[in-house]
Motif scaffolding. Sequence first.
Motif, mmCIF file in Angstrom:
data_model
loop_
_atom_site.group_PDB
_atom_site.id
_atom_site.type_symbol
_atom_site.label_atom_id
_atom_site.label_comp_id
_atom_site.label_asym_id
_atom_site.label_seq_id
_atom_site.Cartn_x
_atom_site.Cartn_y
_atom_site.Cartn_z
ATOM 1 N N GLN A 10 -30.509 15.332 -27.119
ATOM 2 C CA GLN A 10 -30.054 15.419 -25.735
ATOM 3 C C GLN A 10 -31.286 15.328 -24.851
ATOM 4 O OE1 GLN A 10 -28.648 17.861 -28.028
ATOM 5 N NE2 GLN A 10 -27.130 16.257 -28.271
ATOM 6 N N TYR A 12 -32.888 15.713 -21.245
ATOM 7 C CA TYR A 12 -32.702 16.360 -19.947
ATOM 8 C C TYR A 12 -33.790 15.843 -19.021
ATOM 9 C CZ TYR A 12 -32.449 20.200 -16.535
ATOM 10 O OH TYR A 12 -32.330 20.946 -15.398
ATOM 11 N N LYS A 13 -33.373 15.336 -17.862
ATOM 12 C CA LYS A 13 -34.355 14.770 -16.930
ATOM 13 C C LYS A 13 -33.860 14.971 -15.499
ATOM 14 C CE LYS A 13 -37.096 10.559 -16.281
ATOM 15 N NZ LYS A 13 -37.299 9.190 -16.757
ATOM 16 N N ALA B 121 -33.041 25.725 -18.973
ATOM 17 C CA ALA B 121 -33.872 24.521 -18.897
ATOM 18 C C ALA B 121 -35.037 24.712 -17.923
ATOM 19 C CB ALA B 121 -33.019 23.321 -18.477
ATOM 20 N N ASP B 122 -34.748 25.266 -16.755
ATOM 21 C CA ASP B 122 -35.798 25.451 -15.744
ATOM 22 C C ASP B 122 -36.896 26.393 -16.223
ATOM 23 O OD1 ASP B 122 -34.719 23.729 -13.991
ATOM 24 O OD2 ASP B 122 -33.852 25.235 -12.651
ATOM 25 N N ILE B 125 -39.266 24.421 -18.406
ATOM 26 C CA ILE B 125 -40.079 23.522 -17.569
ATOM 27 C C ILE B 125 -41.209 24.302 -16.878
ATOM 28 C CG2 ILE B 125 -39.923 22.224 -15.388
ATOM 29 C CD1 ILE B 125 -37.194 21.141 -16.528
ATOM 30 N N ARG B 191 -47.531 18.817 -32.278
ATOM 31 C CA ARG B 191 -46.377 18.138 -32.851
ATOM 32 C C ARG B 191 -45.605 19.081 -33.788
ATOM 33 N NH1 ARG B 191 -48.756 14.048 -35.742
ATOM 34 N NH2 ARG B 191 -50.647 15.265 -35.470
ATOM 35 N N ALA B 213 -44.224 15.545 -29.864
ATOM 36 C CA ALA B 213 -43.094 14.958 -30.588
ATOM 37 C C ALA B 213 -42.751 15.752 -31.838
ATOM 38 C CB ALA B 213 -43.449 13.533 -30.987
ATOM 39 N N PHE B 232 -41.240 16.839 -26.204
ATOM 40 C CA PHE B 232 -41.621 16.079 -25.002
ATOM 41 C C PHE B 232 -41.336 16.863 -23.722
ATOM 42 C CE2 PHE B 232 -40.727 12.719 -28.206
ATOM 43 C CZ PHE B 232 -42.002 12.174 -28.259
ATOM 44 N N GLN B 236 -40.424 17.265 -15.476
ATOM 45 C CA GLN B 236 -39.025 17.692 -15.281
ATOM 46 C C GLN B 236 -38.120 17.219 -16.417
ATOM 47 O OE1 GLN B 236 -37.729 19.686 -12.733
ATOM 48 N NE2 GLN B 236 -39.913 20.054 -12.396
ATOM 49 N N ARG B 237 -38.702 16.974 -17.619
ATOM 50 C CA ARG B 237 -37.863 16.421 -18.686
ATOM 51 C C ARG B 237 -38.173 17.044 -20.043
ATOM 52 N NH1 ARG B 237 -39.655 11.156 -21.815
ATOM 53 N NH2 ARG B 237 -38.441 12.414 -23.237
ATOM 54 N N PHE B 238 -37.225 16.933 -20.949
ATOM 55 C CA PHE B 238 -37.454 17.276 -22.353
ATOM 56 C C PHE B 238 -36.317 16.726 -23.203
ATOM 57 C CE2 PHE B 238 -35.419 21.095 -20.422
ATOM 58 C CZ PHE B 238 -34.282 21.200 -21.202
ATOM 59 N N ASN B 239 -36.501 16.734 -24.520
ATOM 60 C CA ASN B 239 -35.454 16.359 -25.471
ATOM 61 C C ASN B 239 -35.081 17.591 -26.304
ATOM 62 O OD1 ASN B 239 -35.341 13.654 -24.807
ATOM 63 N ND2 ASN B 239 -36.589 12.966 -26.531
ATOM 64 N N VAL B 240 -33.803 17.712 -26.624
ATOM 65 C CA VAL B 240 -33.349 18.781 -27.536
ATOM 66 C C VAL B 240 -32.858 18.125 -28.817
ATOM 67 C CG1 VAL B 240 -31.857 20.788 -27.818
ATOM 68 C CG2 VAL B 240 -32.588 20.093 -25.535
ATOM 69 N N TYR B 241 -33.398 18.551 -29.978
ATOM 70 C CA TYR B 241 -33.103 17.838 -31.218
ATOM 71 C C TYR B 241 -32.076 18.526 -32.117
ATOM 72 C CZ TYR B 241 -36.822 14.693 -30.009
ATOM 73 O OH TYR B 241 -37.589 13.771 -29.356
ATOM 74 N N LYS B 244 -28.131 22.317 -29.273
ATOM 75 C CA LYS B 244 -28.422 22.340 -27.831
ATOM 76 C C LYS B 244 -27.740 23.514 -27.123
ATOM 77 C CE LYS B 244 -24.728 19.614 -25.728
ATOM 78 N NZ LYS B 244 -23.729 19.898 -26.768
ATOM 79 N N PHE B 249 -28.299 24.353 -19.429
ATOM 80 C CA PHE B 249 -28.673 23.247 -18.523
ATOM 81 C C PHE B 249 -28.174 23.536 -17.101
ATOM 82 C CE2 PHE B 249 -28.493 21.192 -22.723
ATOM 83 C CZ PHE B 249 -29.739 20.636 -22.769
#
Lengths: 249, 249
Positions: A10, A12-13, B121-122, B125, B191, B213, B232, B236-241, B244, B249
């Motif tokens: 997922q 998030y941006k 999420a915030d 960040i 990483r 990564a 990553f 203002q962004r990230f990925n959830v692997y 989630k 969010f």
Amino acid sequence: MKQIMEEKAQNYKNGKINYVTEKVVKDSTITLTINNEISRSLSAIEDSLEEFAVGYLFNENMVKSIDDIEKIEINENHINVEIDDKLLKTKETVLCSDSSGGWRSKIKEIEPISSDFQVEADELINRIEELKNNAQIWQATGGTHVAGIVYKNNFIVKEDVSRHVAVDKVIGYGILHNYDLSNSYVIYSGRMPADMVIKIVRSGIPVLASNAAPAYSGCETAKKGNVTLVGFLRGQRFNVYNNKNRIIF
Amino acid sequence: MKQIMEEKAQNYKNGKINYVTEKVVKDSTITLTINNEISRSLSAIEDSLEEFAVGYLFNENMVKSIDDIEKIEINENHINVEIDDKLLKTKETVLCSDSSGGWRSKIKEIEPISSDFQVEADELINRIEELKNNAQIWQATGGTHVAGIVYKNNFIVKEDVSRHVAVDKVIGYGILHNYDLSNSYVIYSGRMPADMVIKIVRSGIPVLASNAAPAYSGCETAKKGNVTLVGFLRGQRFNVYNNKNRIIF
């Protein structure tokens, strides 16, 4: 490219969520067995394993010449090598090192490099960009270190999840292709503590350049080994930490 | 700060050379001896060694509770620990791992984390910025990894030349200060391959976040261990692997 896998994630941006498929680097457990006696497992990319094995044996000071390697056999993620039994017995086989590089941090004696090799500042500045441009797995996944070896006009780039393995691979490539290592240099993407600089000293390579920082142990080892360290190679700038005479400004 | 040394260097920038004094991180060889039987040497910053030892013993699955640790004795760069002899004997003591983390990559069984912990999420960040702002050695030298542990309003940051040791130190801090690890998370600068994610699973920590990564092995381990990986984490962004649901969010 088989070194790249896909993972659902997922993203998030700026407050928005998207379901995406991201590329991740495929790391594997590689086993290197020497003379059926010593065996090491490490996490690496299953690629350029012959180069890795050759570089590793040199960088560990297990062999001094390609003729010292009697056999390299690769079966998927298993590498079997044979070297002269006498070479194995005379080495300080410290089996329980924590260094992901192996035994190299246990070195007690350093033979300083004697080389009047020189490289131009502008070449270093251009090569670090070329290194990034050639790092295909890194560009796709962000998950690798990248190393390059430069000899005359030859420039070979290898990637790995381990900075040590990436450097072993390029040095092994140079050895397999008869590069004169005393007139080559390594340019790479990682920090420079003693364990990395020792590898360079053992290979007889006079210059190690990186976009990252040296550690104190790396500076000390560079002085003992007479290696020129180039750090923070970014954009139009870099630092030289030892023997600046090898850099033509 | 005794972890920072000075090195003379030549700085080249836009065609001009300056003689400068640069700060470099002071790395040392640290030896950890367990019950006078197992000894490991690794390169690390000589700081927060009690936290490191506690985190290491937990993350290696040598102990399950702070009560399992009978003694920690620190003499400069030597750490002697004593744990119940039975605990040592029952462990799979694979002495010759290449992982700079130790034995952890040898784990065969993973106990999935059961935790309904959630983080906004915030907050992630903001915390990655706070992590960088608190990384004093990194700011001075560029030569460290940095890790932080967050529990309720507590946020502790540790740095090391080894990403594994940095994470061991913050987890050790959390254990020493009675953090509920199942309601904490780790945020760090490296990483995320299997060896790092296994450490997080073993600690019982439900979320690992990084500006860098994940590797394929890290994603696989996160699924098995039910850890939420955040990669990553930049701007203002990230990925959830995985999982989630732990991110609000």
